[in-house]
Design an enzyme around this catalytic site. Structure first.
Site, PDB file in Angstrom:
ATOM      1  N   CYS A 172      35.018 -46.849 -32.290  1.00  0.00           N
ATOM      2  CA  CYS A 172      34.553 -45.788 -33.195  1.00  0.00           C
ATOM      3  C   CYS A 172      34.703 -46.296 -34.620  1.00  0.00           C
ATOM      4  O   CYS A 172      35.789 -46.747 -34.997  1.00  0.00           O
ATOM      5  CB  CYS A 172      35.396 -44.529 -32.998  1.00  0.00           C
ATOM      6  SG  CYS A 172      35.288 -43.411 -34.415  1.00  0.00           S
TER       7      CYS A 172
ATOM      8  N   CYS B 299      37.666 -38.283 -33.373  1.00  0.00           N
ATOM      9  CA  CYS B 299      36.608 -37.414 -33.918  1.00  0.00           C
ATOM     10  C   CYS B 299      36.534 -36.097 -33.160  1.00  0.00           C
ATOM     11  O   CYS B 299      35.893 -35.168 -33.623  1.00  0.00           O
ATOM     12  CB  CYS B 299      35.222 -38.038 -33.795  1.00  0.00           C
ATOM     13  SG  CYS B 299      34.958 -39.585 -34.628  1.00  0.00           S
TER      14      CYS B 299
ATOM     15  N   HIS C 221      46.945 -34.854 -46.156  1.00  0.00           N
ATOM     16  CA  HIS C 221      46.945 -35.885 -47.208  1.00  0.00           C
ATOM     17  C   HIS C 221      45.995 -35.430 -48.326  1.00  0.00           C
ATOM     18  O   HIS C 221      45.441 -34.330 -48.250  1.00  0.00           O
ATOM     19  CB  HIS C 221      46.587 -37.264 -46.640  1.00  0.00           C
ATOM     20  CG  HIS C 221      45.219 -37.368 -46.019  1.00  0.00           C
ATOM     21  ND1 HIS C 221      44.061 -37.218 -46.742  1.00  0.00           N
ATOM     22  CD2 HIS C 221      44.826 -37.618 -44.749  1.00  0.00           C
ATOM     23  CE1 HIS C 221      43.018 -37.386 -45.951  1.00  0.00           C
ATOM     24  NE2 HIS C 221      43.462 -37.613 -44.722  1.00  0.00           N
TER      25      HIS C 221
ATOM     26  N   LYS D  81      37.721 -45.085 -45.815  1.00  0.00           N
ATOM     27  CA  LYS D  81      38.016 -43.656 -45.848  1.00  0.00           C
ATOM     28  C   LYS D  81      39.529 -43.476 -45.702  1.00  0.00           C
ATOM     29  O   LYS D  81      40.138 -44.105 -44.845  1.00  0.00           O
ATOM     30  CB  LYS D  81      37.314 -42.942 -44.700  1.00  0.00           C
ATOM     31  CG  LYS D  81      37.637 -41.450 -44.689  1.00  0.00           C
ATOM     32  CD  LYS D  81      37.070 -40.723 -43.492  1.00  0.00           C
ATOM     33  CE  LYS D  81      37.513 -39.265 -43.530  1.00  0.00           C
ATOM     34  NZ  LYS D  81      38.012 -38.739 -42.305  1.00  0.00           N
TER      35      LYS D  81
ATOM     36  N   HIS E 172      42.485 -33.792 -47.673  1.00  0.00           N
ATOM     37  CA  HIS E 172      42.454 -32.361 -47.333  1.00  0.00           C
ATOM     38  C   HIS E 172      42.689 -31.520 -48.582  1.00  0.00           C
ATOM     39  O   HIS E 172      42.054 -30.481 -48.790  1.00  0.00           O
ATOM     40  CB  HIS E 172      43.527 -32.019 -46.287  1.00  0.00           C
ATOM     41  CG  HIS E 172      43.454 -32.882 -45.067  1.00  0.00           C
ATOM     42  ND1 HIS E 172      44.419 -33.801 -44.754  1.00  0.00           N
ATOM     43  CD2 HIS E 172      42.506 -32.978 -44.110  1.00  0.00           C
ATOM     44  CE1 HIS E 172      44.067 -34.439 -43.645  1.00  0.00           C
ATOM     45  NE2 HIS E 172      42.911 -33.967 -43.240  1.00  0.00           N
TER      46      HIS E 172
ATOM     47  N   LYS F 160      44.641 -40.243 -41.878  1.00  0.00           N
ATOM     48  CA  LYS F 160      45.952 -40.371 -41.258  1.00  0.00           C
ATOM     49  C   LYS F 160      45.928 -41.484 -40.227  1.00  0.00           C
ATOM     50  O   LYS F 160      46.837 -42.306 -40.153  1.00  0.00           O
ATOM     51  CB  LYS F 160      46.312 -39.047 -40.565  1.00  0.00           C
ATOM     52  CG  LYS F 160      46.471 -37.915 -41.548  1.00  0.00           C
ATOM     53  CD  LYS F 160      46.633 -36.567 -40.877  1.00  0.00           C
ATOM     54  CE  LYS F 160      45.316 -35.979 -40.442  1.00  0.00           C
ATOM     55  NZ  LYS F 160      45.320 -34.519 -40.347  1.00  0.00           N
TER      56      LYS F 160
ATOM     57  N   HIS G  78      37.578 -44.224 -36.547  1.00  0.00           N
ATOM     58  CA  HIS G  78      38.971 -44.242 -36.094  1.00  0.00           C
ATOM     59  C   HIS G  78      39.422 -45.585 -35.541  1.00  0.00           C
ATOM     60  O   HIS G  78      40.593 -45.756 -35.190  1.00  0.00           O
ATOM     61  CB  HIS G  78      39.197 -43.125 -35.075  1.00  0.00           C
ATOM     62  CG  HIS G  78      39.036 -41.773 -35.687  1.00  0.00           C
ATOM     63  ND1 HIS G  78      37.851 -41.079 -35.677  1.00  0.00           N
ATOM     64  CD2 HIS G  78      39.909 -41.010 -36.384  1.00  0.00           C
ATOM     65  CE1 HIS G  78      38.006 -39.947 -36.318  1.00  0.00           C
ATOM     66  NE2 HIS G  78      39.233 -39.874 -36.762  1.00  0.00           N
TER      67      HIS G  78
ATOM     68  N   CYS H 280      35.317 -39.826 -28.329  1.00  0.00           N
ATOM     69  CA  CYS H 280      36.330 -40.316 -29.275  1.00  0.00           C
ATOM     70  C   CYS H 280      37.269 -39.157 -29.569  1.00  0.00           C
ATOM     71  O   CYS H 280      36.851 -38.157 -30.151  1.00  0.00           O
ATOM     72  CB  CYS H 280      35.711 -40.836 -30.571  1.00  0.00           C
ATOM     73  SG  CYS H 280      36.976 -41.145 -31.833  1.00  0.00           S
TER      74      CYS H 280
END
Ligand code: MSP
Length: 494
Positions: A142, A128, A17, A289, A20, A292, A145, A125
């Site tokens: 987390c 992560c 996305h 943030k 990156h 995905k 996530h 996690c």
């Protein structure tokens, strides 16, 4: 001079996305700038293909892990092609090259007695790919996530992080390892003060990983595997030539791994540590943030379809200061494209070229040095910014040059001079054409295609044969050179 720059290697559990893309474009800009300065550049990017997250995603999709890796690694490579990313190598951690060099690296750690066996119990996690403490959880989840970590108990190999941390701290304190921006340096030093535990470098329950050369039934912890990519990618002479890295670029989410774990592993292996670790901020969407797993990612391909590669590179990099977080509003892209590119750079270049055609039949008039000092100052700002990795400030310098050029047109009114003062007109047009040439060079790291177009309009096809020192000199545009207004650089978008 050499310049070795890296991006993180990205997970292949999904396609890329714009988060990156942001890091990779920024790295490409810096790599191109250093090539412009005639340095020998090695720019590395790639994909991180092992670990529980990839294995789980593959199984959910009914694929073998390697199939998922091949599919998504190709997605990254295709996107980098579309974005004109000129990396020197693309590393995949499932490649034989990486596996072989990684195992050698592990043996170095073992020989140095930096590894021991122990039992581990903790919360993990998978999002992560790291152990997480109770303290870090928010309502049991987390925070990044939004998922519940797994409780894991395993026999693992551990790396003696604590033994090497004092040395890492010293290197950070003395600036031998530069952590940028300053806020990140403070954060990293704070982490050392809080105290960190040795970390496990192997996993028993995970199957998708690189085998540990000195034990059966354990694969390497994905982060240890991943971090070493920065050295496993450099084969033979390249290692001598390019290591240590001049800059590891990433976002702040993975600073701890790069600024603490990685230097400690290198020290243990008897290798030099990276010179700079730069962590930029996050793209957020409505304050969260973009990622995905949260499902709020903006698709780079659709942006590319609307704006083209150069504009996407420019738009992503000019959203907010490099280093800070920033909220993205996709709707602003069109407004900014029209303001900065269509009405800005594109319009300035095309007006100047049109005037050269109209008043001088497309032939550069005699030299004039009227704008020399202004341009010199702008170059200084531009270079100082990029030398400090401040890409947004380099964009400001480009805008300043564009604004200066537009201002000169308004002030001197060439269309009136054409009637009243032909001698002055020559000077003004020469200065404006030179300004366009300088603008073309300055935008090259960010918008390489547009730079080539501008320089070709100015009859400077062989510009790359000149050094940056030469290119920056005022007056390189030779009188009599044929110039022509080409296609519109950035057509307006409704
Ligand atoms: N595989 C690890 C990195 C190993 S490096 C030895 C990993 N992969 S990742 O696919 O999650 O990529 C994280 C990186 O992608 C960030 O550090 C940053 O460079 C980029 N970004 C991902 N999301 C981003 C934003 N929302 N905003 C800015 N950059 C983002 O971590």
């Amino acid at each position: 001079m050499k310049f070795y720059i890296t991006t993180p290697i990205y997970y292949v559990n999904d396609k890329p996305h714009i988060g990156h893309a942001y890091t990779t474009i920024a790295a490409d800009v810096l790599a191109r700038y250093h090539r412009l300065k005639s340095e020998e550049v090695f720019f590395l990017t790639g994909t991180d293909e092992h670990g529980a997250k990839v294995a789980e995603t593959a199984s959910k999709q009914g694929l073998e892990p390697q199939e998922l890796c091949d599919r998504n690694s190709a997605q990254y490579q295709m996107l980098w092609d579309r974005l004109d990313i000129a990396n020197d190598f693309f590393i995949r951690t499932t490649s034989e090259l990486h596996k072989k060099n990684f195992q050698e690296f592990l043996l170095k750690l073992k020989d140095a007695d930096a590894i021991y066996e122990s039992e581990y119990q903790g919360l993990y996690c998978t999002g992560c790919e790291k152990f997480i403490t109770e303290k870090e959880l928010v309502d049991g989840f987390c925070p990044l996530h939004k998922c519940e970590p797994e409780n894991i108990k395993e026999k693992n190999y551990f790396f003696k992080l604590k033994q090497f941390l004092p040395q890492v701290e010293k290197l950070i304190d003395s600036g031998e390892i530069r952590i940028m921006p300053e806020s990140r340096r403070k954060e990293v030093l704070g982490l050392i003060k809080q105290g960190l535990e040795d970390f496990s470098i192997s996993r028993e329950s995970v199957k998708w990983g690189i085998e540990i050369p000195f034990v059966k039934n354990q694969v390497a912890y994905v982060w240890v595997d991943a971090l070493t990519n920065y050295v496993t990618a450099l084969e033979g002479d390249d290692f001598q030539k390019f290591w240590p890295a001049d800059i590891h670029l990433m976002a702040k989410d993975i600073i701890k791994f790069h600024a603490l774990y990685w230097p400690a592993m290198l020290l243990a292996a008897g290798l030099p540590t990276p010179k700079t670790i730069f962590a930029h901020g996050f793209f957020t969407v409505d304050g969260q943030k973009m990622s995905k797993s949260l499902g709020n990612a903006i698709d780079p391909d659709s942006l590319l379809d609307s704006f083209g590669s150069d504009a996407v590179r420019y738009l992503l990099l000019s959203q907010f200061p490099f280093g800070d977080d920033g909220d993205v509003k996709a709707g602003n892209f069109v407004i900014q494209y029209n303001a900065d590119l269509a009405n800005g750079i594109g319009n300035f270049a095309s007006r100047v070229m049109a005037m050269a055609e109209k008043y001088f039949d497309g032939s550069v008039p005699e030299k004039d040095f009227g704008f020399e000092n202004e341009i010199k100052n702008i170059w200084q700002e531009y270079e100082q910014a990029l030398d400090k990795f401040q890409i947004d400030k380099a964009v400001e310098a480009i805008k300043k040059l564009n604004g200066f050029g537009d201002g000169e047109i308004e002030k001197t009114k060439p269309w009136e001079l054409a009637k009243t003062d032909p001698e002055k007109l020559k000077k003004v047009i020469y200065g404006l054409l030179e300004a366009v040439r300088h603008l073309g060079i300055m935008i090259y790291p960010i918008m390489p295609q547009t730079a080539e177009k501008i320089l070709s309009m100015l009859g400077q096809e062989d510009w790359k044969k000149q050094s940056l020192e030469e290119l920056k000199e005022w007056g390189r545009l030779g009188p009599g050179t044929r110039v022509k207004k080409g296609e519109s650089l950035f057509p307006r978008i409704k």
